[in-house]
Design an enzyme around this catalytic site. Structure first.
Site, PDB file in Angstrom:
ATOM      1  CD  GLU A  77      14.091   1.093   5.567  1.00 36.13           C
ATOM      2  OE1 GLU A  77      14.222   1.309   4.302  1.00 36.13           O
ATOM      3  OE2 GLU A  77      14.229  -0.130   5.726  1.00 36.13           O
TER       4      GLU A  77
ATOM      5  NE  ARG B   6       0.892  -6.347   4.893  1.00 34.93           N
ATOM      6  CZ  ARG B   6       1.036  -7.311   5.681  1.00 34.93           C
ATOM      7  NH1 ARG B   6       0.074  -8.363   5.851  1.00 34.93           N
ATOM      8  NH2 ARG B   6       1.931  -7.597   6.658  1.00 34.93           N
TER       9      ARG B   6
ATOM     10  CB  CYS C 114       8.627   1.220  10.555  1.00 35.23           C
ATOM     11  SG  CYS C 114       8.843  -0.210  11.578  1.00 35.23           S
TER      12      CYS C 114
ATOM     13  CG  HIS D  82      12.959  -2.045   9.043  1.00 38.38           C
ATOM     14  ND1 HIS D  82      12.554  -0.814   7.796  1.00 38.38           N
ATOM     15  CD2 HIS D  82      11.925  -2.163   9.706  1.00 38.38           C
ATOM     16  CE1 HIS D  82      11.276  -0.445   7.903  1.00 38.38           C
ATOM     17  NE2 HIS D  82      10.684  -1.266   9.339  1.00 38.38           N
TER      18      HIS D  82
END
Length: 212
Positions: free
Chosen positions: A79, A89, A142, A165
């Protein structure tokens, strides 16, 4: 000292490969003479940051790798940037679903990873481990931990840190529809990233961007 963090299971899963891979990688590094420890973080917006802070305070770290699960991705994702927003979500493991809230009130819009991402990508590719540079860590826990980590390291010069990830483990997608990766391969990848980060003073130039 290297700190590698992973997460507890979430979203109805019984395992989280990020934690399993973090443990394997830390043990392998430690056994090879590179001091390393693994810490499991809760998948909770309100608790993950303090748990990370406690883990950081427990040792004198040269490198911190935070690891999380990204179901649906096929590669280890290095990342690039953490953003100062929580936008859930699905609820976290404590039932919280923050929407459009900052990770840190008054904090910068974002932080770049302190890892030599392109050098890590090159070494992972040479080791035959599928990997990519990712431009988004999402807006769930995360990213929350990634941002919290970089915010804490902003006042600690010389300590490298970043977020990786990992895909689903094979047992999480037995139907073969979703891409998976063996946990042993994830752990090997984390070892490669750790060793590369410790041995690379300046990152290399390597095209690994995205068009969308």
């Amino acid at each position: 000292m290297i700190l590698i963090t992973g997460f507890e299971p979430f979203g109805g899963e019984s395992v989280n490969p990020s934690w399993a891979a973090a443990q394997l990688a830390a043990a392998a590094l430690d056994e090879s003479g590179v001091p390393a420890t693994a810490v499991e973080l809760p998948v909770e917006f309100g608790a993950a940051g303090p748990a990370l802070e406690k883990a950081l305070a427990a040792g004198d770290h040269d490198l911190v790798l935070a690891v999380g699960q990204a179901g649906g991705r096929a590669k280890l994702s290095l990342e690039r940037v953490a953003i100062n927003v929580d936008d859930a979500r699905i609820p976290d493991n404590a039932g919280n679903s923050p929407v459009d809230e900052p990770v840190v009130d008054g904090g910068p819009v974002g932080y770049f990873s302190r890892l030599p991402l392109k050098a890590c990508l090159q070494q992972l590719t040479r080791a035959g481990i599928p990997a990519e540079v990712s431009q988004t860590a999402g807006t769930y826990v995360c990213n929350h931990v990634f941002y919290a980590l970089m915010h804490q390291l902003a006042s600690v010069p010389g300590v490298r840190g970043g977020f990786i990830h990992v895909p689903y483990a094979p047992e999480q997608a037995p139907d073969g529809v979703q891409p998976t990766m063996e946990i042993s391969v994830m752990a090997e990848g984390l070892e490669v990233i750790a060793r590369t980060a410790l041995s690379t003073a300046a990152d290399i130039k390597l095209a690994a961007g995205a068009t969308h």
